[in-house]
Motif scaffolding. Sequence first.
Motif: not given
Length: 384
Positions: A290-293, A323-325, A337-341, A350-356
């Motif tokens: 699931e790709l959320i954008a 689930k990807i945001a 982003a913090s609510e996605a897997d 730049v982007g901040i990578l969140y995991r779970k």
Amino acid sequence: MEIQAVNETDRNPALGQGPQMAGHKVGQRFGVRRATRQVTVGGVRVGGGAPISVQTMTKCRTGDVEATLAQISAAAGAGCDIVRVTVNDREAADAMKEIVRRSSIPVVADIHFNHVFALKSIEAGVAKVRLNPGNIGNRGRIHEVLGAAKARCIPIRIGVNSGSLEEDILAKHGYPTAEALYESAMRHVGICDEFGFRDVIISVKSTDVRLMIEAYRLVAERTDIPLHLGVTEAGPTRTGTIKSAVGIGALLAEGIGDTIRVSLTDEPVKEVEVGKEILRSLNLATRNVELIACPTCGRIEVDLFSMIAELERRLEGIKKPVKIAVLGCVVNGPGEASEADIGIAAGKGVGILYRKGEVIRRVKESEIVDTIVEEVRNFIPEGE
């Protein structure tokens, strides 16, 4: 794979609770799942609390066994649970035995008027017959077909369409109405009851979405018979998808419906994909990717359009419930982003990578797509 555009204000927790919410009756929003009797189509249970199955129909000549089986195989690969084929001539009837033998999913015979084709299909081992008993002739023919189906524990779907109502019912109501569709369906159910046949499923379809919804609500309120949902002849892919999502989705959200078929002027695989996505949108089926954008606006600070297009291409075919945001500004990005897997909140290259929900690291804009793809490949779903 679904791409879902979201804003922070779009989120509604009630949507995720769907059929699990207690204290609602059929006809109310997000009600509990309607209780029905259960029938079995091959190895697929329909009704009685079983998972909602997705169906499609082959779109080639049934007599062409190889072409029919190719469409069935493709549909099964897309997640189809049950497939229907038309049995409209002797060549089709003769092909059923081979089709049933080689199909990886239960096969339903679609019969109109000819009881001999119904008998040959039952003998061939189909898992269900789509048949209106009142349309196949005298009581002797009806008894013969229902008796053969009962002996083999094969259910029958009674399929009523607003475009083919009986003349007397149409004359009585003046035009197709929800009551007219209900009356037609129950006429055929009554015939089955007379012969002690109870393994039935009902559909009351229409091209008019509001009429379809009203008709299914009537059947749901007045019977315990499992329901096959669909907007008949929904049309081309874009408009047909919208009509089907509105009609089928509205009923499923109310707890109505046990199996679904999206009717598109497109390949069976596309019907299955849309049907599966309708279920996923209501948390009635397990998601793959699931790709959320975000929909983008003047605040966007990265090339999100290109990222999403490339991600969609590279993640196609991956069968993981992840689930990807990917968000392109600082307003909604961190929260989504913090609510996605796996999440990326991007801005100013730049982007901040969140995991779970946890911040992992900063990623350059040029590395975001590769990073997400790698994260998906390494992602381990819960329970595995």
